[in-house]
Design a protein around this motif. Sequence first.
Motif, PDB file in Angstrom:
ATOM      1  N   LEU A  34       6.816  58.306  48.480  1.00  0.00           N
ATOM      2  CA  LEU A  34       6.464  56.893  48.640  1.00  0.00           C
ATOM      3  C   LEU A  34       7.712  56.009  48.617  1.00  0.00           C
ATOM      4  O   LEU A  34       7.857  55.090  49.429  1.00  0.00           O
ATOM      5  CB  LEU A  34       5.496  56.458  47.528  1.00  0.00           C
ATOM      6  N   ALA A  35       8.639  56.314  47.703  1.00  0.00           N
ATOM      7  CA  ALA A  35       9.866  55.529  47.606  1.00  0.00           C
ATOM      8  C   ALA A  35      10.664  55.646  48.898  1.00  0.00           C
ATOM      9  O   ALA A  35      11.200  54.652  49.411  1.00  0.00           O
ATOM     10  CB  ALA A  35      10.698  56.014  46.419  1.00  0.00           C
ATOM     11  N   VAL A  39      11.734  52.632  51.446  1.00  0.00           N
ATOM     12  CA  VAL A  39      13.113  52.356  51.856  1.00  0.00           C
ATOM     13  C   VAL A  39      13.229  52.345  53.383  1.00  0.00           C
ATOM     14  O   VAL A  39      13.833  51.452  53.975  1.00  0.00           O
ATOM     15  CB  VAL A  39      14.085  53.397  51.246  1.00  0.00           C
ATOM     16  N   ILE A  40      12.572  53.346  54.023  1.00  0.00           N
ATOM     17  CA  ILE A  40      12.650  53.429  55.493  1.00  0.00           C
ATOM     18  C   ILE A  40      12.046  52.171  56.125  1.00  0.00           C
ATOM     19  O   ILE A  40      12.639  51.540  57.001  1.00  0.00           O
ATOM     20  CB  ILE A  40      11.924  54.696  55.993  1.00  0.00           C
ATOM     21  N   THR A  44      14.086  49.609  58.350  1.00  0.00           N
ATOM     22  CA  THR A  44      13.919  49.659  59.808  1.00  0.00           C
ATOM     23  C   THR A  44      13.060  48.545  60.374  1.00  0.00           C
ATOM     24  O   THR A  44      13.194  48.203  61.540  1.00  0.00           O
ATOM     25  CB  THR A  44      13.312  51.010  60.223  1.00  0.00           C
ATOM     26  N   ASN A  45      12.149  47.968  59.554  1.00  0.00           N
ATOM     27  CA  ASN A  45      11.311  46.891  60.079  1.00  0.00           C
ATOM     28  C   ASN A  45      12.144  45.622  60.234  1.00  0.00           C
ATOM     29  O   ASN A  45      12.503  44.974  59.263  1.00  0.00           O
ATOM     30  CB  ASN A  45      10.125  46.643  59.140  1.00  0.00           C
TER      31      ASN A  45
END
Lengths: 307, 259
Positions: A34-35, A39-40, A44-45
């Motif tokens: 989940l972490a 982070v991704i 990235t958003n």
Amino acid sequence: MSTPTHETAPEVVTHFVSLKHPWRIAGIVLVLILALLLVITVATNERFQWDVVVGYLFNPRILAGLGMTIFLTFIAMVIGLALGVVIAVMRTSASRTLRWSSSFYVWFFRGTPVLVQLVFWYNLGYLFPELTFGIPFLEPFVTVDTNSVITPLLAAILGLGLNEGAYLAEIIRAGILSVSTGQREAATSIGMTRYQAFRRIILPQAMRVIIPPTGNETIGMLKSTSLVSVIALSDLMYSAQSIYSRTFEVIPLLLTASIWYLVLTSLLSIGQAQIETHFGRGALAEAGVSGRGMSHLLRRGGKAATR
Amino acid sequence: MIEATSQSVDVSDVHKRYHHNEVLKGVSFHVPANTVTSVLGPSGSGKSTLLRSINRLIPIDSGLIRVGDNIIGYEERGGKYYELSDRDLCRQRQRIGMVFQNFNLFPHKTVLANLVEGPQVVLGRPKRETEEEARELLASVGLAAKADEYPGQLSGGQQQRVAIARALAMKPELILFDEPTSALDPELVGEVLDVMRRLAEDSSTTMIVVTHEIAFARDVSDQVVFMADGVVEASGPAREVLDPERSPRIKSFLMRSTR
């Protein structure tokens, strides 16, 4: 073993097999996944617009709002503490009138939402169009238009301060009650007046009980100040709102504000820990920590030690 | 140990009730200046209430308590007794020391700070002078080395010796002891009684001691007041009062205590 009652020497155990915790491992893996996902997403958003977030951090309007938030927190806590001490002392008074009136105050201000109280003070002009100062039943000395006196700032200070007073009164009362009656007797027996005993003996000891929840209240107050944005007072939250209502960068500005709130609450937590160690003197000694060891312990983690 | 004038104490017809429970039913006795009086009696006989009323930690319902020329808690003007203000009452209490069963040292202050608190804050005396005196007092109760420690770091016996020194730091004319050894472990009782014994011999302060230590009462006191059920059952020299033949109550008290 040399004792003759033992026929065989006890076996020397060299290795234990630890109990496996499969669910714990599953939990760790889940949290890590989940972490990682978080982070991704955050990285990235593009709609997080981190460049915009950082760009507004030191924007003059944001900083002005930050200043107002700090000022409001400070003044509301000062008013709350002053009121809280008075109401707490009234609640422990021998006079029934004083006890009941202070209980009523606490009941009323704790029992209604602070948002309602803020809007109420802001609209006081509907109730009393004019404020007069003077001796009752005689010609007033000064008469002023309520709306010119009750500015958003004053409404905010009144609303937050009076509300906080009710909460702090309960905290301070609990602190005073936590000091044994023997302490008051001892102070009295060396000739101290009631005030001296309260100021020098009771209050410093009550502080140990008062500080931790008061720290929480201060942090809570810092966040509660964001409510004043509804009465158009330009605190941190209102400044962020007024910027994003023009630029539509809603999320980045909310993040900017959140970063500042986190910075302030972190600083407050550090300050709280240090004040707690200060008032923990003597209590640590009672726990059996002596001299040098004590100051060492104080520096490392007063918060844990004083409780 | 200390040089101070001492005062006589005159308790006359003191009554005190809590709701329906009459704790003191007309207590009278006299304590001459510079003497030691032990107050004995079974628990619940009103000893502690009486002691606390002498410095008005507890206000009484009727009767008069005089310490020296002062009426405790009141001022007489034209045959009427006017209740004293907090400030005036504190002035009377400054000259009456008290030692408590549970020591009641100020836990947030060092031992030295406990001793100088009264002289500095109440009497407004200078720091250097009061600290010097406090160190002397600590030495006299055998605790010179503990000046900078906190009460919580000391044993019960040491704390009570500090408490006695704290009372003495105000140079009282009268000291009240409220069961000073009752909260102590048996092996620590001796050191506190020693300090009190020396105080009785060396100083001129009047002492009133509520205690269960019959040996102390016998050896040290000039007078024993035996209380039972809210009244003084007997008072006088120890060997007269602590005589099993004197009354059945004293007999049963002595038997229970020596066991």
